[in-house]
Design an enzyme around this catalytic site. Sequence first.
Site, PDB file in Angstrom:
ATOM      1  N   HIS A  65     -24.757 -27.082  79.348  1.00  0.00           N
ATOM      2  CA  HIS A  65     -24.020 -27.631  78.199  1.00  0.00           C
ATOM      3  C   HIS A  65     -24.376 -29.110  77.969  1.00  0.00           C
ATOM      4  CE1 HIS A  65     -21.298 -24.275  77.357  1.00  0.00           C
ATOM      5  NE2 HIS A  65     -21.454 -24.004  78.645  1.00  0.00           N
ATOM      6  N   GLU A  80     -23.531 -30.928  75.576  1.00  0.00           N
ATOM      7  CA  GLU A  80     -22.445 -31.615  74.873  1.00  0.00           C
ATOM      8  C   GLU A  80     -21.395 -32.185  75.813  1.00  0.00           C
ATOM      9  OE1 GLU A  80     -22.972 -28.444  75.143  1.00  0.00           O
ATOM     10  OE2 GLU A  80     -21.205 -27.181  74.933  1.00  0.00           O
ATOM     11  N   CYS A 103     -25.931 -21.945  76.033  1.00  0.00           N
ATOM     12  CA  CYS A 103     -25.313 -20.980  76.950  1.00  0.00           C
ATOM     13  C   CYS A 103     -25.236 -19.591  76.308  1.00  0.00           C
ATOM     14  CB  CYS A 103     -23.949 -21.498  77.401  1.00  0.00           C
ATOM     15  SG  CYS A 103     -23.352 -20.640  78.849  1.00  0.00           S
TER      16      CYS A 103
END
Length: 516
Positions: free
Chosen positions: A172, A174, A84
Amino acid sequence: MDIHSQKILILDFGSQYTQLIARRVREAKVYSEIHPCTIKFKDIENFNASGIILSGSPFSVFDKGAPKVDKRIFELGVPVLGICYGLQAVVKLLGGVVEKSKTREYGAATIKVSNPSPFFTTLTKKPLNVWMSHGDCVKKVPSGFKVISKSSNGVIAAVKSDKFNFHGVQFHPEVVHTQKGEKIIRNFLFKICKLKPTWTMASFIETITSEIQDKVGKDGKVVCGISGGVDSAVAAVLVHKAIGRRLSCIFVDNGVLRKGEGDKVYKTLRKNFKMNISMVDASSRFLKKLKKVTDPEKKRKIIGNEFIHVFEAEAKKIKDVGFLAQGTLYPDVIESVSFKGPSATIKSHHNVGGLLKNMRLKLVEPLRELFKDEVRALGRELGISDEVLERHPFPGPGLAIRIIGEVTEPRCAMLREADAIVLEEIKSAGLYLKMWQAFAVLLPVKTVGVMGDERTYEFTVAVRAVESVDAMTADWVRLPYDVLAKMSSRIINEVKGVNRVVYDISSKPPSTIEWE
Ligand code: XMP
């Protein structure tokens, strides 16, 4: 000595998800550390990373004071992944164009992989649902960069550059809401950084024990305060493994512990691990200090200060002690160094800072690289029982902040019994491991009841059970009525002085988990 042969450096630009990146990398059995994006380049060089991940950020690259990426990281010869903001900052740095998104994308989005890359291996065919959280996007990539994926809105979702050994994603990976996010991170680690999944708890124990031995030396002595909680027990077992009986543990009974609190941990450490541990009964000393005190903050301060006095007096009995072992965890460490933008404040995380000043002890913090669930895994590897490892959190000031108003011995005794019943019933319903915390609170509110043919006028017990992931927010558990009914009837029948039980149905926020 560097105890990690392979490791990932995560540069934190302030994203709320930075800790999750570290966890995903560690779950893949690769060691990772988070450092603020403002660390000096020399420190980045010395870190000797096998790969670097640039986190997201609450900043926009257009903001005044927006953190920057140091171009020299691309001269280190290791792969870099930008997530990002990490992607946008690199694109801007290397001559591409970032713009404010026309349609801000927050939440779920779909992406399609257009160019094969080891980054997306085995994921290239179907569109993926990913988690976006950004107001800016990449309009034009720098020269030599390739777009490897776009979202269904046409936003550039992933890029790569062989020249800079760089991969970047707008979404993202994660976050659990990103489909195959874990796989994408693993691809970065194993296919691009070419690492091996070697960081396990067994390898951690091996390296950390030799680190403790080096730090403490051949004759050094360590003292450790045992609180009854998971962290101090695991820290103590680990230090004991490294230096044996040169570690002395002190368990302070402050008079506001739960029923059987000390016993379990004390017995485990003494019997199973043959540790050098002393139990100090300082309950009357603590209760004397707490007499007539009703203010919650005052109770906390009194217990904290008194603990330091008692611990210090005990520790002084150990000759030539030079070190204090503490169960500080990684989130506390990150909290004290994390990047929060220009208004960053440094927070101290030492639990018992006072001891260090007075006694000139050096700190041994063997868990400071670990997250809570990693500490539990470590404890299991060290042979500590689940009964100790899976215990609900318990506040340092103990029952004192669960007895509203003045803390007295008879009130402690009442609460201890009621609390034990709450826990027994939760355990026997098989619910203990499914919640964050359950306990009883004693309210100095007398109400009228009837027992047999007699009128009673006695105290009230509130039962609290909450679900939470990190204690920052919490919701009350929808306990089955029959479990509540059993608790209530047992408490009223078995705990003398209580004739009413209520269930706390408040969430955090706006309430807190503890009552004081
Ligand atoms: P609150 O009441 O703030 O609690 O919602 C959040 C979590 O922290 C624990 N807690 C404490 N732990 N010392 C501690 O060591 C304290 O003074 C303290 N106060 C709250 C609480 O049990 C819950 O898990």
